[in-house]
Design a protein around this motif. Structure first.
Motif, short mmCIF file in Angstrom:
data_model
loop_
_atom_site.label_atom_id
_atom_site.label_comp_id
_atom_site.label_asym_id
_atom_site.label_seq_id
_atom_site.Cartn_x
_atom_site.Cartn_y
_atom_site.Cartn_z
N GLY A 1 -7.99 16.17 1.58
CA GLY A 1 -7.10 15.56 2.56
C GLY A 1 -5.83 15.11 1.84
O GLY A 1 -5.78 15.08 0.61
N ARG A 2 -4.79 14.79 2.62
CA ARG A 2 -3.53 14.36 2.02
C ARG A 2 -2.99 13.15 2.77
O ARG A 2 -2.33 13.29 3.81
CB ARG A 2 -2.50 15.50 2.04
N PRO A 3 -3.23 11.95 2.21
CA PRO A 3 -2.69 10.74 2.83
C PRO A 3 -1.16 10.80 2.85
O PRO A 3 -0.55 11.19 1.86
CB PRO A 3 -3.17 9.62 1.91
N ALA A 4 -0.56 10.46 3.97
CA ALA A 4 0.89 10.56 4.07
C ALA A 4 1.55 9.19 4.30
O ALA A 4 2.48 8.83 3.60
CB ALA A 4 1.27 11.53 5.19
N TYR A 5 1.06 8.45 5.29
CA TYR A 5 1.69 7.16 5.60
C TYR A 5 0.63 6.10 5.88
O TYR A 5 -0.53 6.42 6.14
CB TYR A 5 2.65 7.31 6.80
N VAL A 6 1.04 4.84 5.80
CA VAL A 6 0.15 3.71 6.09
C VAL A 6 0.81 2.83 7.15
O VAL A 6 2.03 2.80 7.27
CB VAL A 6 -0.14 2.87 4.82
N LYS B 1 -4.55 18.77 -10.34
CA LYS B 1 -4.04 18.02 -9.19
C LYS B 1 -4.12 16.52 -9.45
O LYS B 1 -4.99 16.04 -10.17
CB LYS B 1 -4.83 18.40 -7.95
N PHE B 2 -3.21 15.79 -8.79
CA PHE B 2 -3.09 14.36 -9.03
C PHE B 2 -2.66 13.67 -7.75
O PHE B 2 -1.85 14.20 -7.00
CB PHE B 2 -2.05 14.11 -10.14
N GLY B 3 -3.21 12.48 -7.48
CA GLY B 3 -2.81 11.73 -6.29
C GLY B 3 -3.85 11.88 -5.18
O GLY B 3 -5.03 11.65 -5.40
N TYR B 4 -3.40 12.21 -3.98
CA TYR B 4 -4.30 12.39 -2.81
C TYR B 4 -5.06 11.09 -2.53
O TYR B 4 -6.27 11.10 -2.29
CB TYR B 4 -5.29 13.54 -3.03
N ASP B 5 -4.36 9.96 -2.60
CA ASP B 5 -5.05 8.68 -2.48
C ASP B 5 -4.10 7.62 -1.91
O ASP B 5 -2.95 7.92 -1.58
CB ASP B 5 -5.58 8.24 -3.86
N VAL B 6 -4.60 6.42 -1.79
CA VAL B 6 -3.74 5.28 -1.47
C VAL B 6 -3.88 4.30 -2.63
O VAL B 6 -5.00 4.01 -3.07
CB VAL B 6 -4.16 4.60 -0.15
N VAL B 7 -2.74 3.84 -3.15
CA VAL B 7 -2.77 2.85 -4.23
C VAL B 7 -2.14 1.55 -3.74
O VAL B 7 -1.43 1.53 -2.73
CB VAL B 7 -2.01 3.36 -5.49
N PHE C 1 0.86 -1.18 0.00
CA PHE C 1 0.00 0.00 0.00
C PHE C 1 0.90 1.23 0.00
O PHE C 1 1.86 1.30 0.78
CB PHE C 1 -0.89 0.02 1.25
N ILE C 2 0.58 2.19 -0.87
CA ILE C 2 1.38 3.42 -0.96
C ILE C 2 0.46 4.62 -0.80
O ILE C 2 -0.55 4.74 -1.50
CB ILE C 2 2.10 3.52 -2.33
N ALA C 3 0.80 5.50 0.15
CA ALA C 3 0.03 6.74 0.33
C ALA C 3 0.61 7.80 -0.60
O ALA C 3 1.82 8.07 -0.57
CB ALA C 3 0.12 7.20 1.78
N ARG C 4 -0.26 8.36 -1.44
CA ARG C 4 0.20 9.44 -2.34
C ARG C 4 -0.34 10.77 -1.79
O ARG C 4 -1.53 11.03 -1.82
CB ARG C 4 -0.27 9.19 -3.77
N HIS C 5 0.59 11.60 -1.36
CA HIS C 5 0.27 12.86 -0.69
C HIS C 5 -0.44 13.84 -1.62
O HIS C 5 -1.17 14.71 -1.18
CB HIS C 5 1.62 13.45 -0.23
#
Lengths: 421, 196
Positions: free
Chosen positions: A389-394, A354-360, A342-346
């Protein structure tokens, strides 16, 4: 492209001669003036700022240093695959980012500008947040071993012994700064650290610029130490700014995210997910000469820039800012998630749309590459170009659910699965 | 907050003698006005500093003031002169102070602006893309500060501090922006920005 460049004269002249010779001629014609920078900064930051216009959609975002009120935390916007659900697990830890477990069940959080380290204590129906350190400079690097919490704040290193027994009064930590001897510059130098399967403490040092040449023995790499700061070795180099790595549960290989350069356009070069192949420790991942899957840098030109460079296992999107990565080893999620990362994309700042802001998820393929697929979305509205919101870590929880930290909203989300397996 | 205070004051006025109400200053200090009195000797009573190397706050984006006050209070941006005044600031007071100063009209600094440096600074600002973040009018936005009408001596000093890695608690994006430029260029940028 050529006329937009304000090093105008030489470029227009080159254009008249031939596009083919552009690379070589440009290198000669624009021999950079020697630049004087702050101590430790490369004198060769040739980041071509004029290639971008003065677009106001390319600016960095604010991380509000006041926690979002509980009822405003956008958990309701999160979208997950069928059978998964998200709930707020903890909140109020202002700008909390990195997450590690203590051996007695405390979750520790690091941060960047707010300079705090938090301890989150599970009280069953609620979580209690304690601030255990303040006034540090970007204390993003946390690791836990043998009852001790290691805190890396740029070049400063502190060890809090038996921390879980004294969360209300942590006392003075052991100062390991000298032993680790890390560079003190701040830019791209907020730390990510973790203990590897070999028991060594892995620490990254970013390139302290957007794009520049630097001493590869000092920065732009991942290194490892004994826990006391002795025995430093470089594990992977040619890295711009990784702030997340993890080891594959089966192969034991080190995987890391890396953020691509800015001010070179909306579409890239894309960010990377990299694998350090077994027996290739010390390998080169290309920065600053070779980006993404083999794109030569246009400001720092040199022959065969990608020769000997290990290509990414996957591209993770333009300016997407993949930060935290963890491989899933739990039993709660369906079988197909076993050993998937799992990767958090800030989320992007230097990109107009804008692009990302998710978990892939990154599913490792037999050939060592990885397949990137969306997992947790909903924090970006592409129609209005707004993010929530901005996912940072998992972080995997003991029961196999997954925590995601949202730096923007000072909250964590717990993702659990209750569908058919 | 500021408006609320005034409205409350006017309401109160309706109930008491006109003579007291005519007094130009508030008869009683509110917690906010007490705080503002703390700040005035340095940042100016109207938020426009007339003291060398102390920044003006008038017309700064609310979020810029708010964020900086939190960083100063937390000690991650150490401002020794301010320490006694910010230590006890609570979050709602910080929000009120930020709203107060954001709403005040910025006035040009009392320093001399050199027109030749303004021209040179304008060209540099274009090349270094200051407008991407600070807006073309340099009034700032969100967490990014207003530069227009800010003091020249302050901006000159702070840009050198960013460049030389001396600005603690700053956004390192500014260090990357002014990386490698000369003192003379920084002075020109400060004159240009102040003139906007």
């Amino acid at each position: 492209m050529i006329t937009k460049n304000s090093r105008g004269k030489s470029f227009i002249a080159i254009g008249a001669i031939s596009i083919l010779t552009l690379g070589v001629t440009a290198a000669l014609a624009q021999k950079p003036p020697v630049r004087r920078g702050p101590p430790g900064l490369s004198t060769m930051d040739k980041s071509d700022r004029t290639m971008s216009n003065q677009s106001q959609k390319l600016r960095p975002h604010r991380a509000p240093p006041i926690a979002t009120a509980l009822d405003k935390i956008p958990v309701g916007k999160l979208k997950l695959p069928a059978g998964f659900k998200a709930e707020i697990w903890s909140h109020g830890h202002v700008n909390g980012r990195t997450m590690v477990w203590g051996s007695k069940g405390t979750m520790f959080m690091g941060s960047r500008r707010i300079g705090r380290v938090y301890a989150v204590v599970d009280k069953g129906d609620r979580r209690e947040v304690k601030t255990i350190a303040t006034g540090l400079t970007h204390p993003n690097g946390l690791a836990f071993r043998n009852g001790s919490l290691y805190v890396f704040a740029i070049h400063k290193v502190f060890r809090y012994d038996s921390i879980e027994d004294k969360l209300d009064n942590p006392g003075e930590p052991v100062d390991l700064t000298q032993a680790f001897n890390l560079p003190p510059e701040i830019h791209h130098n907020w730390k990510y650290v973790d203990f590897g399967p070999d028991g060594k403490l892995y620490v990254q040092v970013g390139a302290n610029c957007n794009i520049c040449e630097f001493n590869p023995g000092i920065r732009g790499h991942i290194r490892r130490y004994n826990a006391d700061g002795s025995g430093m070795q470089i594990v992977a180099r040619g890295i711009r700014n990784t702030v997340g790595f993890a080891w594959h549960p089966v192969t034991g290989e080190l995987w890391f995210t890396d953020n691509g350069r800015d001010w070179a356009g909306n579409d890239g070069p894309q960010d990377e997910l990299n694998r350090v192949p077994r027996n290739q420790e010390g390998a080169n991942f290309g920065f600053p000469y070779c980006h993404a899957n083999g794109i030569p840098d246009r400001d720092i030109v040199r022959p065969n820039p990608c020769a000997g460079v290990i290509m990414p296992a996957a591209l993770t999107g333009p300016h997407a800012a993949g930060l935290g990565i963890k491989f899933y080893t739990g039993d709660m999620f369906p079988r197909e998630y076993r050993n998937v990362a799992f990767i958090a994309r800030h989320g992007s700042w230097n990109r107009e749309n804008k692009f990302g802001y998710d978990v892939v998820t990154a599913k490792v393929q037999p050939d060592g590459t990885a397949l990137i697929q969306p997992f947790m979305t909903g924090l970006l509205d592409e129609n209005t170009n707004a993010f929530f919101g901005r996912p940072a870590y998992v972080l995997q929880m003991p029961d196999g659910s997954l925590l995601v930290s949202d730096e923007q909203n000072s909250a964590t989300y717990r993702i659990s699965y209750s569908g058919p397996k | 907050m500021r408006h609320l205070t005034q409205i409350r004051w006017r309401l109160a006025c309706g109930l008491v003698a006109a003579a007291i109400c005519a007094a130009p200053t508030l008869a009683e200090d509110t917690p906010l006005s007490k705080r503002i009195k703390d700040c005035a000797p340095c940042h100016g009573p109207d938020g426009n500093s007339r003291t060398a190397t102390i920044p003006s706050l008038a017309g700064q984006p609310k979020f810029f003031i708010l964020d900086q006050l939190i960083f100063i209070r937390e000690g991650v941006r150490p401002v020794e002169a301010m320490a006694p005044f910010v230590k006890t600031l609570k979050e709602d007071e910080i929000v009120a102070l930020a709203e107060h100063y954001a709403a005040l009209p910025p006035k040009s600094s009392d320093e001399n602006v050199d027109p030749a440096l303004v021209v040179r600074g304008a060209a540099l600002a274009l090349r270094l893309r200051c407008a991407s973040c600070h807006l073309p009018s340099l009034v700032g936005q969100e967490q990014i500060p207003r530069l227009a009408k800010q003091r020249i001596d302050y901006m000159n000093e702070v840009m050198k501090a960013y460049r030389d890695g001396r600005r603690k608690g700053g956004d390192s994006i500014m260090a990357a922006t002014v990386f490698g430029i000369s003192d003379a260029d920084i002075l020109a940028l400060a004159h240009y920005a102040a003139s906007r």
